[in-house]
Design an enzyme around this catalytic site. Structure first.
Site, PDB file in Angstrom:
ATOM      1  CG  ASN B  77      -2.011   0.982   1.215  1.00  0.00           C
ATOM      2  OD1 ASN B  77      -1.841   2.105   0.765  1.00  0.00           O
ATOM      3  ND2 ASN B  77      -3.166   0.568   1.700  1.00  0.00           N
ATOM      4  CG  HIS B 166      -8.845  -3.202  -4.168  1.00  0.00           C
ATOM      5  ND1 HIS B 166      -9.879  -2.435  -4.679  1.00  0.00           N
ATOM      6  CD2 HIS B 166      -8.442  -2.568  -3.040  1.00  0.00           C
ATOM      7  CE1 HIS B 166     -10.080  -1.383  -3.896  1.00  0.00           C
ATOM      8  NE2 HIS B 166      -9.224  -1.439  -2.887  1.00  0.00           N
ATOM      9  CB  VAL B 317     -25.969   7.195  13.428  1.00  0.00           C
ATOM     10  CG1 VAL B 317     -25.174   7.207  12.119  1.00  0.00           C
ATOM     11  CG2 VAL B 317     -27.459   6.946  13.134  1.00  0.00           C
TER      12      VAL B 317
END
Ligand SMILES: O=P(O)(O)O[C@H]1O[C@H](CO)[C@@H](O)[C@H](O)[C@H]1O
Ligand SMILES: O=P(O)(O)O[C@H]1O[C@H](CO)[C@@H](O)[C@H](O)[C@H]1O
Lengths: 351, 351
Positions: B77, B166, B317
């Site tokens: 990465n 990915h 939430v």
């Protein structure tokens, strides 16, 4: 060996209140963002919409008509997740299949008769009326239920389905998960160190200063050492207070004033109506209210998702859901950014 | 007294793997939704885009050029949250301010050279190649690190910043929070009941049947009794397997096939490329890999956010962040809906 710098070197931090860890990788703010941007805000909310069920005089889903209220207005949620009378699922037949009864009530509290204001745009006396309404609903529902969860979802990004300024109150016959964790941690800290965890924590942050956002005569706002959301804050009374109804008149006035300042800074950060979920935690109530809860300290958590701008948020997904929360700037950097922002709202500055 | 029905009466359920509770309020599906709808999906992703850093032959942020890969492709990465060499924050001076060193690596794994496919649109042999790549990267990074977290964020809604198929692999020098919880729970269950928690759980679900979604010779997919996300599933091998590299060839083939079926059902549910975060959990590795981890059972979690349609999601939430997870349909209802869906992808059906 390189000297450790929190803003350059990833590390993990412990949340002693909720017994969780967060991965802090501040160097990650450097990466470009090509992902989802949030839809722009509806900038023009009408002050009054007769079809909005939260407005004064509007008819709600159950046919009831709202009064022409002029301050705050509390009513029963027409689609409650908790009802007072659900039967019990009975005893579990296996340790891996445990279900228990849940009873409660869900209420909605409008902060103001107008749909086009938010807390930071309301006056201090108007916010003070909200504080009083929070204290009374806690007292009222806490007479029957051990946990009264006041929370505000602000903004469409936080699943808020109505722009009218409001919060919700869900009272339950059980201590919810997060409450249980805070109960365990605060009880253990008190028995080990002889004082409430959050009293010592607030004192330490006043000494260390680098995570403070606002201080007033009776309150502190800080970005906790273990914050997960980019600009998460913790609002704490200076005095040892177990629950909202115990706040003195002076503490309530001062709370209204520091809330207005904090929420103004939030709006000013990205010049937008800053979305968040917030909520209050205080000592359990109900039939056990008389027990010793001195290890508790009243506090509010603010969890705002925005990271880089009004439209780029932090996603708590993948690694965060499967492994551990991760943040992209340090709590100290977040506190510094909030600290230097003006206390006058960007939409009111011109006047 | 009314007879308890899970689909009508709210109740709480316990997650023995992660030591958490969820509030199940299925009657809440009746409420109207007026909140945020997600932006429609980009339906046309180009098969190859030379400016997309995940494509074969593209140049990445650090100047490296991707090979013209034809199967899976693993690389570092370019903006890793974990780096191999961060210095330690040193010892903490106070129990409320604990920080620890974190070291690791972050990799990205492309599933396929084309940007316009997703796992359910890939062939079983192509998915099998992904399974093999997962097993090797686990083995490789597990030689050094105690935890190797493979996870896929699919869809913009899940913070995925690139449409190319990915996943990511983050290996760390510490056991992340969720891993610690699963370690504690599985260890305690084994010592109390003499067998692995998830082995007994899988067996029970095979008997009870109402939460099963798919079964094959070597695997089970079910909506866990304690699921939090509307269509959350758990993927389990039937055999007692600690980690991905231990899967036999037959188990790998069968895994590719059952994954294709599950992800096809997911896409068929709302006729959309179904967003989710998923990830694998197996026994810890690194220098302690040789210890006794027999209480572990390999598994994958799928956490998809959609609730009502391709554009209406469940928001976790307010109450969920401040108090406890809450779901709006029962796990049994979710399993039933997934079970009856075709195993042929809606976009391939016409052919
Ligand atoms: O690495 P990505 O895909 O750019 O980023 C995504 O996944 C990461 C790991 O779950 C998260 O920390 C980010 O918030 C999310 O946007
Ligand atoms: O009750 P509302 O505002 O319609 O709903 C919102 O808040 C609830 C409580 O946090 C959540 O369960 C919902 O997912 C969210 O959309």
């Amino acid at each position: 060996a390189t000297t450790f710098r929190a803003s350059e070197h990833q590390h993990i931090r412990y949340n002693p209140l909720q017994d969780e860890w967060v991965l802090v990788s501040a160097h990650r703010m450097k990466r470009p963002w090509q992902g989802q941007v949030e839809p722009p805000l509806l900038t023009t909310v009408p002050r009054h919409d007769p079809h909005n069920p939260l407005c004064p005089g509007a008819t709600r889903a159950n046919g009831e008509v709202n009064p022409h209220y002029e301050g705050t207005f509390l009513f029963d949620n027409d689609f409650p997740a908790l009802q007072p009378d659900a039967p019990s699922p009975g005893s579990s037949d296996h340790p891996l299949f445990q279900a228990e009864a849940a009873r409660g009530v869900c209420k909605v509290m409008c902060f103001h008769p107008w749909s086009d204001v938010t807390l930071p745009l309301m006056s201090v006396p108007e916010i003070r009326a909200v504080v009083d309404a929070w204290a009374s609903v806690t007292e009222e529902l806490g007479a029957q239920y051990p946990w009264v969860q006041i929370f505000e979802n602000k903004g469409a990004m936080m699943g808020c389905s109505n722009p009218h300024p409001h919060c919700q109150v869900w009272a339950s016959s059980f201590l919810p998960d997060v409450a249980q964790r805070e109960e365990r941690s605060q009880r253990a800290y008190q028995s080990q160190h002889g004082e409430p965890l959050l009293m010592e924590y607030g004192r330490q942050e006043l000494l260390r200063k680098d995570r403070l956002v606002l201080t007033s005569e009776h309150w502190l706002v800080l970005v906790p050492f273990w914050a997960v959301w980019p600009f998460q804050t913790l609002l704490l009374p200076r005095r040892h207070v177990l629950r909202l109804p115990e706040l003195t008149l002076a503490e309530r006035d001062d709370l209204a004033s520091i809330m207005k300042k904090l929420l103004t800074k939030y709006d000013n950060l990205f010049e937008t109506s800053f979305p968040y979920s917030m909520g209050w935690h205080g000592a359990p109530m109900g039939s056990e209210a008389g027990a010793n809860w001195d290890h508790w300290q009243l506090h509010a958590h603010y969890y705002p998702p925005l990271l880089r701008s009004a439209t780029v948020r932090k996603f708590m997904v993948g690694y965060e859901m499967l492994a551990q929360a991760q943040r992209d700037l340090t709590p100290e950097q977040a506190a510094e950014r909030l600290r230097v922002l003006p206390e006058v709202h960007y939409r009111l500055g011109q006047k």
